[in-house]
Structures are given as C-alpha cells and as structure tokens.
Design a protein around this motif. Structure first.
Motif, PDB file in Angstrom:
ATOM      1  N   GLY A 162      44.511  72.489 -52.209  1.00  0.00           N
ATOM      2  CA  GLY A 162      44.768  72.352 -50.481  1.00  0.00           C
ATOM      3  C   GLY A 162      44.573  73.675 -49.880  1.00  0.00           C
ATOM      4  N   ARG A 213      44.049  71.469 -41.297  1.00  0.00           N
ATOM      5  CA  ARG A 213      45.415  71.339 -41.980  1.00  0.00           C
ATOM      6  C   ARG A 213      46.767  70.498 -41.176  1.00  0.00           C
ATOM      7  NH1 ARG A 213      48.267  71.281 -46.198  1.00  0.00           N
ATOM      8  NH2 ARG A 213      46.492  73.193 -47.032  1.00  0.00           N
ATOM      9  N   TYR A 228      46.188  66.440 -42.143  1.00  0.00           N
ATOM     10  CA  TYR A 228      45.931  65.963 -43.007  1.00  0.00           C
ATOM     11  C   TYR A 228      47.896  66.185 -43.429  1.00  0.00           C
ATOM     12  CZ  TYR A 228      46.489  67.361 -48.957  1.00  0.00           C
ATOM     13  OH  TYR A 228      46.291  67.746 -49.798  1.00  0.00           O
ATOM     14  N   ALA A 277      43.129  64.563 -47.880  1.00  0.00           N
ATOM     15  CA  ALA A 277      41.967  65.392 -46.741  1.00  0.00           C
ATOM     16  C   ALA A 277      40.048  65.058 -46.212  1.00  0.00           C
ATOM     17  CB  ALA A 277      41.179  66.408 -47.661  1.00  0.00           C
ATOM     18  N   PRO A 323      43.301  72.039 -46.078  1.00  0.00           N
ATOM     19  CA  PRO A 323      43.579  70.989 -47.386  1.00  0.00           C
ATOM     20  C   PRO A 323      42.684  71.681 -48.210  1.00  0.00           C
ATOM     21  CG  PRO A 323      43.573  69.593 -45.496  1.00  0.00           C
ATOM     22  CD  PRO A 323      42.839  70.910 -44.991  1.00  0.00           C
TER      23      PRO A 323
END
Length: 549
Positions: A263, A394, A397, A491, A527
């Motif tokens: 990630g 992000r 995630y 993800a 990610p």
C-alpha cells in the motif's frame, strides 16, 4: 570399483562449495579481516578477479609460526569443540576459506613478518616478509588449474558487479570499518569508517539516496535503515539483510520487509533496506549452507514480527512527495549494479519537514478543483495538489481496515439484491472469508454453483458499482493468500467506492476529503502505492517569482 579420490581432486571439489566465483574470494577474505578486528580493509581487483584479488587489513594478523597451518583444511582459531557450533559469533569457523582459495589459485600471504606462497594447494615458496600490521593476501590466476569452472564464470562486467555488491553489503553493515575497493586501478567504493551508517550508505548509493533513508531506533533485535516509500528500485537488489553483521539470504524476511510497504509502493517497486538482526548465536544456525548464505532461526516467527515492528515504526516518519523544478534533475539514479535506485515521483527531488504527510500547523484549506480530478489546497508549507481519487481511496481503505480490526462492519442493505456471476474459485474464496467480508460491509448468499446474490454492501459503495467491485474484491481474495489477502480485497473495495477522477466536488466535499486525508495514517500514498498529494513549497514559489530580494 570404489576408490579414494586423489587429494587434489577432493580439494578442488571441496573448494567448489566455498569458492564459486571471484566474489566468493572477496567475501571470505573480508570476513577473515573482520574476524581479526580490522578497522581498515583494502580490496584491489584486476581482470574481474580472475587476474588478481589483493586484500589487505590492519587486523590482528596471523602469527608467523602459524602461517602454514592457516592454509591446511579445517584449521581454525574460531572453535575447538562441537558445542562451539551452537554459539558462533565469528564470520568464519570451518577453516575452509584459505585452503579452498589456495586449491584453485596461486596465493601469496604475508603476515607477522613471514611470507607464504601456495599454488593449487601446494606450498611453493616460504620465507620472511615485511613486518606489517594485519594480513596481506593476493590471489592470482583464479581457477587456472580448474579451467572447467573458469568457463562457467559470467561476463567480466557481471563478476565485477557481484564483487561490488559483496563489498557494498559489508560497508553499509559495518560502518565502523573503512573499506576501499579499486577495480583495475580505479576507485569503485570508499567508506570512511566513522561508524555513521548514513554516510556509509552515501558512499555506496550516493548522498541523495542516503538522505531518504529512515533509521530504525529504539527497537530490540533489529537495527538499520529503510527507505521512504518515495525511494524505490525496480528489483530487490537494494535489500541487504544480515544476522549479527553477516549478510544472508532469507525469503521469509524479504517477504516480511515487503509486506510493510504494502500500500506504500506501486506494484513492481521494491524498497531499499539495510537491516541487521542482532540475536543470541544459540538461536540461529549459520551452518546450513556451504557458503553460509542462508541461516535457520529457532523461532522465525518472532524474528519476522520484530522486523516488521521495526520497519513499520520507521515508516511512520515518511515524508510527502514534494515538487522540485526540472533544472534540479528530473530523476535521481545511482547505480551500484545494473538496477537503478530512483526517487520515483513525477518531478523528482525531495525534501523534509512534515511527518507522515501531515501538516504541522493545522488542516489544509481548500481553494478549488483543477483539471480532471485534482484538489488545490493551501497548507502551512505551501500549495498542495491532491489526487482526489487516490486520497479518497486511502481514507476509505483505512476505514475498512479499522472495521476489520474491530469486527464492526457498516453496511447498507440493497432494496433489490443483485446477482453476480463468478467463477467457482471466487465463490470458494468468499466462503473462506465470509466473516471478514461481513466486517467490510459486504454480505451475500450463495445462488447456484456459479452465482452469488449480494444482499448488502459497504455504506460508501454506490450501488451502481457493486457488481464490478464485488468481482474484483473476490478476485483479490482468490489470487492472494495469508493475512495479506483480505487487505488486498479491502484495497479493491476502497478503489471502487472512492470518488472517481473527474467527479466534480463542491467546496464542502473538498473540505471533508482534505480533513479526512489529514487525519488518515500513511496518507502520503493510496493503498496501491500511488502518491495522494504533491507539495509546492512557499520558498519554491518565492524563488520562482523572484520575491526573495
């Protein structure tokens, strides 16, 4: 008919297990010098190591009366009893290095005021020599008496690169020792031996790369430095792993290291790392490979976990990607082998002051939206361009990972359940991870041998994207194994749930996304390892518009 091998044949076979190529000679002689307490080691290589390899050091040396004995197979000062094998603290211990080298080359050794010359395992000259500190060993005409092995050496460039790799590993792992390597009379590497590992890395990879390394401090067992996510290379050659200062190959530890960058780096990119695991010699077996390249740990799981804790703690100090104008260089590349090291963001050069991508003095203030999907914001250090899809990806995630940790999913039931056609392997993957998928907010029922009926999806996932999101999420589960599988699935789910590149966001949505991004951990990348933001510092704008006078 069974018969005893001739001594010279047996010696050549045994030497082949230890001395595979010129770099093997360099490795063994450098290890002997380190065992002798050397603080300065010079290596001079000619003809890719086939013509000559000369290694000199300022260590304890070999007493004149023991010089002949040092070249007899299985003579060593490192251990005396079988029990000593379980507590090995030295690099060498089998007493094979000098004998193996002498079996396949012409070797001249000077130490303690004595000089000895051995060719193909036979002493050809013996007498007095210069009274110098340490040992001077010159190995000439390597493999001249075993031409079959000479034929299997790689090109001169490859052999030289391998020698550089060996010396480079010792130089960065032992920064308190001064190394000087010359190749055909040209300096190839020189470290100053002052104990500063960053300066040792600079000597090997160059100052720009050394400036991007993060130190692992305050951690038990594991010491060293790892690269920021923005510094990577296209191969694993930059990962140097060691146990008690001994460079090793360990697939499990390489996997542990790369998992910490999941990630943070794009697929196909690998970190730079210099990691030394200091461990009780009784807990590691260094005698499982003829050339001591591999080791076996008594508790590999504990080492795996300790390495990951240390690397992740260091990565918490990662800096964001920063803009630098083209004239400072569009890419930093320093080559030790054929594979380059790169600082791989779009413009290139980097600086430091923020930590983990977070502004030091408050949140980003949205200014507006530019182009197809970039947010423009003002921060304490300058203007910030944010990729809205990567940033939202992000944020989502991290949110999904938190639900996995707490076991509390957040789903929205579908008014009309959606049937999704999938392969049997994906149905099996879904069944194996049913609880985790529910924690992510994804609920389903089996609907025939090749179909699932989706009854609920994460609250962030638009219902119109559910089919594609579920297929990709289940594919990620099927393609990956272990603990990383569900993270890959998360993800994929975050990617399909995030705002798209090109979506128009009003100012309130921009403010909310920027606020969430500032609060997110590991927010400098999405990610999948792509940057979420680019900082253009105030001082760069001041310089560009000539406002600095």
């Amino acid at each position: 008919m069974i018969q005893m091998l001739a001594p010279e044949v047996a010696d050549a076979i045994a030497a082949g297990e230890v001395i595979e190529r010129p770099a093997s000679v360099v490795k063994e002689l450098v290890e002997n010098a380190l065992d002798a307490g050397a603080r300065r080691i010079s290596i001079d290589v000619r003809g890719a190591g086939k013509t000559s390899i000369r290694v000199s050091d300022d260590g304890g040396g070999i007493p004149a009366e023991e010089l002949v004995l040092a070249f007899v197979r299985h003579t060593t000062s490192k251990l005396t009893r079988l029990a000593d094998l379980s507590v090995i603290e030295s690099f060498g211990f089998r007493g094979e290095a000098l004998a193996s080298i002498a079996a396949v080359a012409d070797v001249e050794c000077s130490s303690g005021g004595a000089r000895l010359r051995v060719r193909a395992g036979e002493i050809v000259e013996q007498g007095s020599g210069p009274l110098l500190p340490g040992v001077v060993i010159e190995v000439r005409d390597l493999f001249s008496n075993v031409p079959a092995r000479l034929k299997f050496l790689r090109s001169d460039a490859t052999e030289v690169a391998t020698i550089k790799d060996v010396v480079s590993a010792f130089a960065v792992l032992h920064p308190h020792v001064r190394f000087h390597l010359t190749i055909d009379s040209r300096a190839a590497l020189s470290s100053n031996g002052d104990g500063d590992q960053r300066r040792a890395i600079a000597a090997v990879y160059g100052p720009p790369v050394a400036a991007e390394m993060l130190e692992m401090t305050g951690m038990p067992l594991v010491t060293g430095m790892v690269s920021q996510p923005r510094l990577s290379r296209g191969s694993r050659d930059g990962m140097m792993l060691a146990v008690n200062g001994r460079p090793i190959s360990a697939r499990s530890l390489v996997y542990a290291l790369e998992e910490c960058y999941q990630g943070r780096l794009e697929r196909g990119r690998h970190p730079i790392a210099v990691i030394d695991i200091g461990i009780d010699p009784e807990l590691v077996d260094v005698n499982v490979h003829p050339a001591k390249k591999e080791v076996r740990f008594r508790d590999e799981g504990a080492i795996f976990a300790a390495l990951q804790r240390a690397v992740r703690a260091a990565l918490d100090g990662s800096d964001p990607f920063r803009y630098r104008p083209a004239e400072t260089g569009s890419e930093v590349v320093t080559s030790v082998t054929a594979s380059p090291l790169t600082l791989h963001e779009a413009p290139a050069m980097l600086a430091a002051s923020e930590t983990n991508g977070h502004a030091a003095n408050g949140l980003l203030r949205p200014i507006g939206q530019a182009g197809p999907g970039y947010l423009v914001a003002e921060g304490p250090h300058g203007l910030v361009l944010v990729d809205q899809h990567a940033a939202h990806e992000r944020v989502l995630y991290n949110r999904l990972l938190e639900r996995l940790r707490t076991g509390r999913g957040a789903s929205q039931p579908l008014l009309i359940p959606q049937a999704v056609d999938v392969e049997p392997a994906l149905i099996a993957a879904a069944a194996d991870h049913r609880t985790e998928l529910a924690n992510l907010g994804l609920e389903y029922e089996e609907f025939g041998p090749r179909s699932l009926r989706i009854t609920a999806v994460p609250v962030e996932l638009p219902s119109g994207r559910a089919t594609a999101a579920i297929q990709e999420t289940l594919a990620a589960l099927a393609e990956n194994r272990g603990d990383g599988a569900i993270q890959k699935a998360a993800a994929a789910l975050a990617c399909h749930s995030a705002v798209k590149f090109g979506d128009v966001l009003d100012i309130a949505e921009q403010r909310r996304l920027l606020s969430d991004l500032e609060a997110a951990e590991e927010s400098i990348t999405c990610p999948h390892g792509r940057p979420t933001r680019l900082l253009v510092e105030w001082q760069e704008l001041t310089r560009h518009f000539r406002r600095n006078y």
